[in-house]
Scaffold this motif. Structure first.
Motif, mmCIF file in Angstrom:
data_model
loop_
_atom_site.group_PDB
_atom_site.id
_atom_site.type_symbol
_atom_site.label_atom_id
_atom_site.label_comp_id
_atom_site.label_asym_id
_atom_site.label_seq_id
_atom_site.Cartn_x
_atom_site.Cartn_y
_atom_site.Cartn_z
ATOM 1 N N ARG B 180 0.846 -1.192 0.000
ATOM 2 C CA ARG B 180 0.000 0.000 0.000
ATOM 3 C C ARG B 180 0.885 1.247 0.000
ATOM 4 N NH1 ARG B 180 -4.429 1.022 4.538
ATOM 5 N NH2 ARG B 180 -5.438 -0.782 3.602
ATOM 6 N N VAL B 181 1.018 1.859 -1.184
ATOM 7 C CA VAL B 181 1.854 3.056 -1.325
ATOM 8 C C VAL B 181 0.986 4.293 -1.184
ATOM 9 C CG1 VAL B 181 3.595 1.909 -2.740
ATOM 10 C CG2 VAL B 181 1.629 3.013 -3.839
ATOM 11 N N VAL B 182 1.592 5.466 -1.229
ATOM 12 C CA VAL B 182 0.881 6.709 -0.948
ATOM 13 C C VAL B 182 -0.307 6.926 -1.868
ATOM 14 C CG1 VAL B 182 1.089 9.225 -0.979
ATOM 15 C CG2 VAL B 182 2.893 7.847 0.069
ATOM 16 N N SER B 183 -0.098 6.691 -3.181
ATOM 17 C CA SER B 183 -1.197 6.969 -4.116
ATOM 18 C C SER B 183 -2.416 6.105 -3.801
ATOM 19 C CB SER B 183 -0.737 6.739 -5.553
ATOM 20 O OG SER B 183 -0.226 5.422 -5.692
ATOM 21 N N VAL B 184 -2.183 4.868 -3.400
ATOM 22 C CA VAL B 184 -3.290 3.976 -3.048
ATOM 23 C C VAL B 184 -3.926 4.430 -1.730
ATOM 24 C CG1 VAL B 184 -3.933 1.596 -2.536
ATOM 25 C CG2 VAL B 184 -2.180 2.072 -4.250
ATOM 26 N N MET B 193 -14.137 8.924 2.679
ATOM 27 C CA MET B 193 -14.536 10.322 2.927
ATOM 28 C C MET B 193 -13.624 11.014 3.937
ATOM 29 S SD MET B 193 -17.229 10.661 0.955
ATOM 30 C CE MET B 193 -18.430 11.850 1.520
ATOM 31 N N GLU B 194 -12.360 10.531 4.107
ATOM 32 C CA GLU B 194 -11.414 11.195 5.030
ATOM 33 C C GLU B 194 -10.617 12.238 4.268
ATOM 34 O OE1 GLU B 194 -10.817 6.969 7.461
ATOM 35 O OE2 GLU B 194 -9.265 7.770 6.144
ATOM 36 N N TYR B 195 -11.321 13.337 3.911
ATOM 37 C CA TYR B 195 -10.699 14.328 3.032
ATOM 38 C C TYR B 195 -9.511 15.024 3.662
ATOM 39 C CZ TYR B 195 -13.961 13.965 -0.814
ATOM 40 O OH TYR B 195 -14.655 13.516 -1.886
ATOM 41 N N ALA B 196 -9.572 15.250 5.007
ATOM 42 C CA ALA B 196 -8.462 15.928 5.672
ATOM 43 C C ALA B 196 -7.194 15.088 5.547
ATOM 44 C CB ALA B 196 -8.796 16.156 7.147
ATOM 45 N N GLN B 197 -7.309 13.790 5.806
ATOM 46 C CA GLN B 197 -6.161 12.880 5.684
ATOM 47 C C GLN B 197 -5.644 12.864 4.247
ATOM 48 O OE1 GLN B 197 -5.524 12.587 8.959
ATOM 49 N NE2 GLN B 197 -4.909 10.452 8.563
ATOM 50 N N ALA B 198 -6.607 12.820 3.308
ATOM 51 C CA ALA B 198 -6.241 12.797 1.895
ATOM 52 C C ALA B 198 -5.468 14.054 1.532
ATOM 53 C CB ALA B 198 -7.481 12.660 1.028
ATOM 54 N N HIS B 199 -5.916 15.210 2.100
ATOM 55 C CA HIS B 199 -5.235 16.478 1.795
ATOM 56 C C HIS B 199 -3.782 16.459 2.192
ATOM 57 C CE1 HIS B 199 -7.778 19.293 -0.121
ATOM 58 N NE2 HIS B 199 -8.783 19.174 0.760
ATOM 59 N N TRP B 200 -3.494 15.936 3.383
ATOM 60 C CA TRP B 200 -2.112 15.925 3.858
ATOM 61 C C TRP B 200 -1.221 15.149 2.895
ATOM 62 C CZ3 TRP B 200 0.200 19.027 7.017
ATOM 63 C CH2 TRP B 200 -0.549 19.680 8.012
ATOM 64 N N LEU B 201 -1.676 13.985 2.486
ATOM 65 C CA LEU B 201 -0.871 13.164 1.578
ATOM 66 C C LEU B 201 -0.817 13.762 0.172
ATOM 67 C CD1 LEU B 201 -1.793 9.488 2.523
ATOM 68 C CD2 LEU B 201 0.394 10.667 2.881
ATOM 69 N N ALA B 202 -1.986 14.192 -0.310
ATOM 70 C CA ALA B 202 -2.048 14.729 -1.670
ATOM 71 C C ALA B 202 -1.234 16.018 -1.775
ATOM 72 C CB ALA B 202 -3.498 14.968 -2.071
#
Lengths: 361, 228
Positions: B180-184, B193-202
């Motif tokens: 499981r890499v970052v893009s996945v 729906m964890e947009y905040a978490q997604a934002h940090w990585l993205a």
């Protein structure tokens, strides 16, 4: 196969070009490979270096066999004790001048190093360039470094592929004296490819004429230049090279007297001191003939000579006359009509009027 | 809220490990291929060149699908790996590594090949006439002169591996700590729906990508000036 010569047999068939030469060259001094572009002179040099393998070829240099395909012998370029100076700068862009010079030297075993680092620097006048990178050198400086780099491998044969062709006249004049010094001071044989008769006349001892991949003449420079049996392409610029010694300076008239076996010629005052050797070139078109010594003429240089023979030249209105002036060969280009009117034929004693002399070096 | 939780961090670590190993492998595998492509007069040049470049135009899922088949229990590579006793590659980190190497190959091979081609014949011939044998010439002349190409290839290979998604999903699946890499991981966050978490990585990926491109352009700009 003697120990004192270079023997080469190469034939190659490429698309639109074929090479077929058998050369027997002196193992010392400067040999010029002369010809027009497409004559195969660079190809010969690349075969000698081993950069191209002419199938079935043979090459020995002063007793060492570098290629003998019949025996399955072919040394790669890096196994041959040669130096190669390319037409355009071939310095390594990522190395300073010093590192470029050391590149070849450190790959030669210490006991085979005959040319010293300081000696090479001094010979080519590049002491002040060591810390620079090639991109900050002029074209002439680059070529001098390239020559020094090749010399530092202490080669048994130095190959120069039109080292001056990419340079303008000023840069050429800057390098030619260094090449003359190589000739005079080192005992490394040079194979020099050129399409400039001036360079050849200045440097060479031995001349090989190539045309369409064939050798059409070869021999000592002076003898070969006066051969009348060569095709028109070479007689267009026909002329001889005369070895002279500076005899005297006549400052009052701003003239220098040059002595040679056939007499003496005057040229505009020269910087060389009395006793120096000086090569000069006399074009056939600058020599005219008279049957009696001209009494009233503005031409300064008139020498007695004997006609050896004549040959047709281009354009057909002209003929070339081969003369002997006290052991020095001369060529004159006169019209066919003049030849017939004066009755010029072998054995006749004539006076050669020399209108212009170009000094080499 | 923590910017990155432990699962996120393990995805970042895995991504960096994958990209680093892929880049190192590609420099070893890609250099001889680039050299061959740059020097050969063989008629196979076009064929090999096209095969190397294929991942540039293929959807990663297509490449991933076929690699899955080939490395699977019925595929030739799968049978080979089983016979060698290493088991099957799909859904393992080594499998992911093999996939990445193929997928990022053109990004390393092409800059290096261009750099080799730009050197031309002359320096090699000059080195040969200065007593350098072929290997000596390669390391003393070719590698230093092709340095900008190696650097560009390494940066692009690394960055492209970091950015891959489709092929990872096909070959690697989505196993935390293994594949499981970052893009996945970003995809998972968005799905959940964890947009905040997604934002940090993205956001981190955007910054990373920008820094990579900036360094590439700055570096190439200065080396181009130096060359001319």
């Amino acid at each position: 196969m003697s120990k004192e010569n270079i023997h080469a047999v190469f034939s190659l068939a490429l698309s639109g070009f074929s090479l077929d030469v058998k050369l027997d060259l002196p193992g010392h001094g400067v040999t010029a490979l002369f010809g027009h572009s497409g004559s195969g002179k660079t190809t010969v040099l690349r075969c000698v270096a081993g950069l191209i393998q002419a199938p079935g070829g043979f090459l020995s240099v002063n007793g060492e066999v570098w290629q003998d395909d019949e025996q399955g012998v072919f040394l790669s370029p890096h196994q041959r004790s040669l130096g190669y100076v390319f037409q355009e700068a071939s310095l390594f862009a990522h190395l300073t001048v010093r590192k470029n010079l050391e590149y070849g030297q450190k790959r030669v075993p210490e006991k085979s190093r005959k040319v010293g680092f300081e000696q090479a620097l001094e010979l080519l006048g590049i002491e002040s360039l060591l810390a620079r990178r090639p991109e900050y050198l002029s074209g002439g400086e680059r070529q001098r470094v390239a020559i020094a780099r090749a010399l530092l491998t202490s080669p048994k044969l130095l190959l120069l592929d039109e080292p001056l062709a990419a340079l303008d006249q000023k840069r050429k004049n800057e390098i030619l004296p260094y090449l003359e010094r190589l000739h005079d001071e080192l005992s490394i044989p040079l194979l020099y490819v050129s399409h400039s008769l001036d360079e050849v006349a200045q440097l060479a001892d031995y001349l090989v004429l190539l045309d369409h991949g064939q050798m059409i003449a070869s021999g000592p420079l002076q003898e070969t230049l006066v051969r009348l049996d060569l095709p028109g392409a070479f007689t267009e610029d026909a002329g001889v090279v005369v070895e002279t010694i500076v005899g005297a300076h006549e400052e009052a008239d701003a003239l220098t007297r040059l002595d040679f076996s056939g007499g003496l010629i005057y040229v505009a005052l020269r910087p060389e001191s009395v006793g120096c050797r000086l090569r000069c070139r006399i074009h056939a078109r600058d020599v005219s003939l008279t049957l009696e010594r001209p009494a009233a003429t503005s031409i300064l240089n008139v020498v007695p000579a004997t006609v050896i023979g004549t040959a047709e030249a281009e354009p057909p209105a002209h003929v070339l006359v081969h003369l002997d002036a006290g052991g020095t060969p001369l060529l004159a280009r006169i019209t066919r009509r003049s030849r017939d009117r004066l009755g010029i034929t072998g054995g006749l004693a004539v006076w050669a009027q020399i209108k212009a002399v170009s000094l080499l070096g | 809220m923590e910017p990155l939780n432990t699962v996120d961090l393990s995805a970042v670590k895995l991504t960096i490990k994958l990209a680093t190993l892929t880049t190192i492998l590609l420099l070893f595998i890609g250099t001889p291929i680039a050299w061959w492509l740059a020097r050969t007069k063989s008629r196979l040049k076009g064929l090999i060149g096209a095969l190397v470049a294929l991942p540039l135009v293929l959807p990663p899922t297509v490449l991933g699908f076929y690699m899955l088949v080939v490395m699977g229990p019925q595929g030739p590579i799968g049978q080979l790996t089983q016979a060698l006793g290493v088991g099957l590659l799909p859904f393992t980190f080594p499998g992911l590594l093999v996939g990445s190497v193929f997928y990022s190959m053109p990004f390393v091979v092409q800059p290096v090949q261009n750099a080799f081609e730009a050197i031309g014949e002359r320096p090699l011939e000059a080195a040969a006439t200065l007593r350098a044998g072929p290997w000596d010439t390669f390391f003393s002349i070719v590698v230093p002169l092709a340095r900008p190409g190696f650097l560009t290839g390494a940066i692009l290979g690394f960055a492209h591996t970091v950015g891959e998604f489709g092929i990872v999903l096909m070959i690697g699946g989505n196993i935390p700590g293994k594949t499981r890499v970052v893009s996945v991981q970003i995809y998972d966050h968005v799905e959940a729906m964890e947009y905040a978490q997604a934002h940090w990585l993205a956001g981190g990926m955007v910054l990373f990508a920008f820094l990579v491109m900036l360094s590439l352009y700055t570096f190439n700009g200065s080396s181009n000036r130096r060359m001319s």
